[in-house]
Design a protein around this motif. Structure first.
Motif, PDB file in Angstrom:
ATOM      1  N   UNK A 130     142.025  65.973   9.214  1.00  0.00           N
ATOM      2  CA  UNK A 130     142.003  64.723  10.330  1.00  0.00           C
ATOM      3  C   UNK A 130     140.832  64.948  11.260  1.00  0.00           C
ATOM      4  N   UNK A 131     139.832  65.785  11.037  1.00  0.00           N
ATOM      5  CA  UNK A 131     138.792  65.691  11.765  1.00  0.00           C
ATOM      6  C   UNK A 131     137.664  64.707  11.666  1.00  0.00           C
ATOM      7  N   UNK A 132     137.838  64.007  10.540  1.00  0.00           N
ATOM      8  CA  UNK A 132     136.737  62.943  10.254  1.00  0.00           C
ATOM      9  C   UNK A 132     137.511  61.953   9.703  1.00  0.00           C
ATOM     10  N   UNK A 133     137.505  60.695   9.745  1.00  0.00           N
ATOM     11  CA  UNK A 133     138.190  59.486   9.157  1.00  0.00           C
ATOM     12  C   UNK A 133     137.595  59.024   7.582  1.00  0.00           C
ATOM     13  N   UNK A 134     136.280  59.280   7.586  1.00  0.00           N
ATOM     14  CA  UNK A 134     135.339  59.002   6.412  1.00  0.00           C
ATOM     15  C   UNK A 134     134.181  59.780   6.280  1.00  0.00           C
ATOM     16  N   UNK A 135     133.636  60.027   5.072  1.00  0.00           N
ATOM     17  CA  UNK A 135     132.457  60.937   4.957  1.00  0.00           C
ATOM     18  C   UNK A 135     131.433  60.396   4.010  1.00  0.00           C
ATOM     19  N   UNK A 136     130.205  60.808   4.369  1.00  0.00           N
ATOM     20  CA  UNK A 136     128.943  60.262   3.763  1.00  0.00           C
ATOM     21  C   UNK A 136     127.969  61.445   3.757  1.00  0.00           C
ATOM     22  N   UNK A 137     126.757  60.669   3.401  1.00  0.00           N
ATOM     23  CA  UNK A 137     125.470  61.649   3.521  1.00  0.00           C
ATOM     24  C   UNK A 137     124.420  60.806   3.965  1.00  0.00           C
ATOM     25  N   UNK A 138     123.305  61.507   4.215  1.00  0.00           N
ATOM     26  CA  UNK A 138     122.136  60.873   4.579  1.00  0.00           C
ATOM     27  C   UNK A 138     120.974  61.362   3.938  1.00  0.00           C
ATOM     28  N   UNK A 139     119.845  60.773   3.670  1.00  0.00           N
ATOM     29  CA  UNK A 139     118.705  61.047   3.038  1.00  0.00           C
ATOM     30  C   UNK A 139     119.056  61.699   1.629  1.00  0.00           C
ATOM     31  N   UNK A 140     120.081  60.908   0.742  1.00  0.00           N
ATOM     32  CA  UNK A 140     120.283  61.640  -0.509  1.00  0.00           C
ATOM     33  C   UNK A 140     119.829  60.502  -1.513  1.00  0.00           C
ATOM     34  N   UNK A 141     119.424  61.219  -2.724  1.00  0.00           N
ATOM     35  CA  UNK A 141     119.087  60.232  -3.785  1.00  0.00           C
ATOM     36  C   UNK A 141     120.382  60.220  -4.917  1.00  0.00           C
ATOM     37  N   UNK A 142     120.247  59.238  -5.745  1.00  0.00           N
ATOM     38  CA  UNK A 142     121.381  59.110  -6.349  1.00  0.00           C
ATOM     39  C   UNK A 142     121.718  60.289  -7.477  1.00  0.00           C
ATOM     40  N   UNK A 143     120.975  61.090  -7.587  1.00  0.00           N
ATOM     41  CA  UNK A 143     121.146  62.296  -8.464  1.00  0.00           C
ATOM     42  C   UNK A 143     122.116  63.079  -7.887  1.00  0.00           C
ATOM     43  N   UNK A 144     121.632  63.325  -6.518  1.00  0.00           N
ATOM     44  CA  UNK A 144     122.289  64.323  -5.857  1.00  0.00           C
ATOM     45  C   UNK A 144     123.777  63.725  -5.302  1.00  0.00           C
ATOM     46  N   UNK A 145     123.914  62.663  -5.328  1.00  0.00           N
ATOM     47  CA  UNK A 145     125.285  61.963  -5.144  1.00  0.00           C
ATOM     48  C   UNK A 145     126.159  62.211  -6.232  1.00  0.00           C
ATOM     49  N   UNK A 146     125.465  62.044  -7.694  1.00  0.00           N
ATOM     50  CA  UNK A 146     126.244  62.062  -8.630  1.00  0.00           C
ATOM     51  C   UNK A 146     126.882  63.410  -8.916  1.00  0.00           C
ATOM     52  N   UNK A 147     126.176  64.414  -8.120  1.00  0.00           N
ATOM     53  CA  UNK A 147     126.687  66.038  -8.312  1.00  0.00           C
ATOM     54  C   UNK A 147     127.883  65.741  -7.634  1.00  0.00           C
ATOM     55  N   UNK A 148     127.963  65.490  -6.393  1.00  0.00           N
ATOM     56  CA  UNK A 148     129.090  65.566  -5.659  1.00  0.00           C
ATOM     57  C   UNK A 148     130.319  64.682  -6.325  1.00  0.00           C
ATOM     58  N   UNK A 149     130.096  63.411  -6.868  1.00  0.00           N
ATOM     59  CA  UNK A 149     131.096  62.695  -7.362  1.00  0.00           C
ATOM     60  C   UNK A 149     131.594  63.399  -8.608  1.00  0.00           C
ATOM     61  N   UNK A 150     130.635  63.936  -9.546  1.00  0.00           N
ATOM     62  CA  UNK A 150     131.174  64.488 -10.713  1.00  0.00           C
ATOM     63  C   UNK A 150     131.981  65.660 -10.524  1.00  0.00           C
ATOM     64  N   UNK A 151     131.801  66.696  -9.597  1.00  0.00           N
ATOM     65  CA  UNK A 151     132.282  67.791  -9.405  1.00  0.00           C
ATOM     66  C   UNK A 151     133.740  67.675  -8.552  1.00  0.00           C
ATOM     67  N   UNK A 152     133.817  66.428  -7.864  1.00  0.00           N
ATOM     68  CA  UNK A 152     134.946  66.208  -6.972  1.00  0.00           C
ATOM     69  C   UNK A 152     135.902  65.344  -7.104  1.00  0.00           C
ATOM     70  N   UNK A 153     134.959  64.370  -7.671  1.00  0.00           N
ATOM     71  CA  UNK A 153     135.914  62.962  -7.895  1.00  0.00           C
ATOM     72  C   UNK A 153     135.948  62.078  -6.446  1.00  0.00           C
ATOM     73  N   UNK A 154     135.134  62.459  -5.660  1.00  0.00           N
ATOM     74  CA  UNK A 154     134.830  61.886  -4.227  1.00  0.00           C
ATOM     75  C   UNK A 154     133.597  61.389  -4.069  1.00  0.00           C
TER      76      UNK A 154
END
Length: 259
Positions: A130-154
């Motif tokens: 409950x400490x954050x309502x939504x989560x994101x990133x800054x200064x990321x490229x698609x490849x780095x983001x895809x790693x997060x999605x692939x490993x966590x589903x989020x």
């Protein structure tokens, strides 16, 4: 009375105003005064970060504004050097801001090699707490983001990046849209030659300023704008970009300023 600022939904019940108030390089009393003025003018989206060193002043401005916490969308960010200490970092930010939660918490820059994924996992834990309502990133490229999605589903709901006509990358925008990630653009005005002939002509055609044209162009590309100013008249100008629209030809012209 607050202006009607359009929003984009990040998650159920989490609506991000498409024009916010940036606070980078505004510190001390100036940060308090500018944030109070921004809230009085009608901003309901305040963007800060641990690195900015102004969370206490922003929190004090929010309290003194008389606005209910639920009326103001607050973004803050984790320093890459805080990877591994995510809970301590968000708790420190919330204490400094004087709030119980952040509306959006971002990884400010990709941490050192191999640290993005564990940091993202910790982010998910802090959201669950409950400490954050939504989560994101800054200064990321698609490849780095895809790693997060692939490993966590989020999927991060936001990617905040430097954006201006000279940095316009349609391919990057398409990559983010395919992943349903909202792009926020910072330093739009800082990185734009504001005396460019074509921008000046477009501004004159609408009876507005060149900065207003740049911010309106950004919104036409569905990129959230977070301009910064310590001057009330500029704050008002930045909000008033919602009152006019550019033509398709004008948008296309600005798109080509990169080349």
């Amino acid at each position: 009375m607050a202006l009607e600022i359009p929003t984009v939904e990040l998650a159920p019940g989490v609506a991000l105003p498409v024009v916010g108030f940036g606070t980078w390089q505004i510190t001390g009393q100036s940060a308090y005064d500018a944030t109070r003025t921004a809230l009085d003018v009608g901003y309901r989206h305040i963007d800060t970060a641990t690195m900015y060193g102004n969370e206490p002043e922003i929190g004090r401005a929010l309290r003194d504004s008389g606005l209910d916490r639920s009326e103001v969308f607050i973004t803050t960010k984790l320093l890459p050097s805080q990877a591994g200490r995510e809970r301590q970092a968000i708790e420190a930010s919330l204490k400094a801001l004087g709030v119980d939660y952040a509306d959006l918490w971002l990884i400010h820059w990709p941490p050192s090699r191999g640290r993005s994924l564990p940091t993202w996992v910790s982010f998910l834990e802090q959201r669950a707490a409950g400490r954050a309502r939504s989560l994101g990133v800054s200064n990321y490229d698609a490849q780095l983001i895809d790693e997060l999605i692939r490993e966590t589903g989020e999927t991060p709901v936001v990617n905040q990046v430097s954006w201006s006509p000279s940095e316009h990358e349609p391919k990057f925008l398409d990559e983010m849209r395919r992943r349903r990630i909202v792009v926020e653009g910072y330093s739009s005005l800082k990185n734009t030659p504001l005396t460019g002939r074509r921008l000046v002509a477009i501004a004159e055609a609408h009876g507005v300023t060149v900065p207003q044209v740049v911010l309106r162009w950004q919104l036409h590309h569905d990129i959230v704008a977070i301009p910064k100013s310590t001057h009330e008249h500029r704050m008002r100008e930045n909000l008033s970009v919602l009152s006019f629209e550019l033509t398709a030809d004008e948008i296309a012209t600005i798109d080509t300023l990169r080349h």
